[in-house]
Design an enzyme around this catalytic site. Structure first.
Site, short mmCIF file in Angstrom:
data_model
loop_
_atom_site.label_atom_id
_atom_site.label_comp_id
_atom_site.label_asym_id
_atom_site.label_seq_id
_atom_site.Cartn_x
_atom_site.Cartn_y
_atom_site.Cartn_z
N THR A 122 10.20 10.62 2.64
CA THR A 122 9.70 9.43 3.31
C THR A 122 10.49 9.12 4.58
OG1 THR A 122 8.90 8.49 1.23
CG2 THR A 122 9.25 6.97 3.05
N ASP A 181 3.91 2.81 4.20
CA ASP A 181 5.31 2.89 4.67
C ASP A 181 5.41 3.01 6.19
OD1 ASP A 181 5.65 2.91 1.97
OD2 ASP A 181 6.98 4.63 1.91
N ASP A 208 3.28 -1.16 1.08
CA ASP A 208 4.73 -1.25 1.31
C ASP A 208 5.09 -0.99 2.77
OD1 ASP A 208 4.83 -1.52 -1.47
OD2 ASP A 208 5.24 0.60 -1.80
N ARG A 269 6.68 -6.56 -3.20
CA ARG A 269 7.18 -6.16 -4.50
C ARG A 269 8.60 -5.61 -4.32
NH1 ARG A 269 3.73 -0.71 -6.18
NH2 ARG A 269 3.88 0.41 -4.20
N TRP A 271 11.74 -3.23 -4.34
CA TRP A 271 12.03 -1.80 -4.39
C TRP A 271 13.50 -1.61 -4.75
CZ3 TRP A 271 13.09 1.70 0.37
CH2 TRP A 271 13.25 3.04 -0.04
#
Length: 351
Positions: A122, A181, A208, A269, A271
């Site tokens: 990522t 992302d 996210d 949320r 992480w």
């Protein structure tokens, strides 16, 4: 009359001085290092010294102690760019004052194979990586146009447009476009604070798409939730992985909107990166207009960690996606809100 050629020789004392300097690893004044450039220009059409952004950054000497401005002329620059940690004080500016006129874009994803083997992951998928302290970007678009549908058989579709890891990062009038992302606001490690100030900007994505462990203030900006590549409407705006000793994300005086289904997007949320239970993810959203895209219960769990263990809160939000405080929708009190401001968040740094 015969001419006489006169040769110039160095005196013995000067020769000895030069030898001593060389022995000590020093140079004579004539061989001193040239000063670092203060202004470089990039133009895709070849009208400037550099046709790519990375080439201009490469021209900045490592360890520079004074600001270097890199002006980027209009165009689309399809490349990956890294501002390494040993090149602070770089200021990257789009020449027209319009973010849409200068786009830096690439299409790596977390699962994209690397030429030398393995995949990018990522963080490594980022089109632009700002790893140095005191980096500034203005009037630019950062994008990742990885095609999820065309790579449906490939796992790990996270695809970062812009990654920051340094401290005292300024992003003003920029756009960051992606799907999953999009914007990774990070730091060099869990114990080092990475402060980021984002203003007058546009951030788009669906899963996210604002995430990481940085201490970040996003103000006077538009955060646009988008449909998934398959047309479905569902996702998460933020996924902080804040270390317990630092503040996380503060979104203030902004708009969260999008042409999506009503009540289909979570505000965030938690992480817990790598399953690290010592983290304490944080997001505060205040004085911000929330469209109908926002769910009535705007926070949710992630990877087995309940959202109630994170530091999630709202304050004085408006719009159809806002709602009074409930057990599932914590709000700050006026007294608590006094500690959730850009000034307190950034800890003495004034962008």
């Amino acid at each position: 009359m015969r001419s006489r050629t006169r040769t110039r020789t160095l005196s013995v004392p000067l020769l000895l001085a030069g030898a001593l300097l060389a022995t000590a690893g020093l140079t004579t004044p004539a061989a001193a290092t040239a000063p670092a450039p203060t202004h470089l220009t990039v133009a895709a059409d070849g009208s400037a010294a550099f046709t790519g952004v990375q080439a201009a950054i490469d021209a900045v000497p490592a360890g520079n102690t004074s600001p270097v401005t890199i002006t980027v002329q209009p165009g689309v620059y399809r490349e990956t760019v890294v501002v390494p940690s040993n090149k602070p004080h770089i200021r990257l500016v789009g020449s027209t004052g319009r973010a849409a006129d200068v786009t830096i874009v690439y299409n790596n994803s977390s699962g994209t194979p690397k030429p030398g083997g393995g995949t990018y992951g990522t963080s490594g998928s980022a089109t632009f990586m700002a790893d140095a302290d005191d980096f500034e970007a203005r009037h630019l678009t950062f994008a990742n146009d990885f095609d999820e549908l065309a790579h449906a058989d490939q796992p790990n579709h996270q695809a970062v447009a812009l990654r920051t890891r340094g401290d005292r990062i300024v992003l003003a009038n920029i756009a960051a476009h992606g799907d999953q992302d999009t914007l990774l606001l990070d730091s060099a490690n869990k114990d080092r604070q990475g402060r980021v100030h984002i203003s007058d900007s546009l951030i788009t994505g669906n899963v996210d798409f604002i995430f990481g462990r940085a201490t970040a203030v996003i103000t006077d900006s538009v955060i646009e939730v988008t449909r998934r590549p398959d047309g479905t409407s569902a996702g998460y705006v933020t996924a902080p992985s804040t270390a317990a000793q630092f503040p996380g994300f503060l979104i203030t005086d902004s708009v969260i909107t999008g042409n999506v289904g009503d009540g289909t997007y979570y505000l965030g949320r938690p992480w817990y990166a790598g399953g690290d239970a010592t983290l304490h993810p944080q997001v505060t959203i205040r004085d911000t207009h929330l469209s109908a895209a926002v769910r009535a219960t705007p926070w949710t769990d992630m990877s087995g960690f309940p959202w109630q263990g994170a530091r999630f809160a709202e304050y004085h939000n408006t719009g159809p996606g806002s709602a009074p405080p409930t057990t599932n929708r914590p709000h700050l009190t006026d007294q608590q809100a006094a500690a959730h401001t850009p000034t307190t968040w950034l800890g003495g740094w004034t962008p």
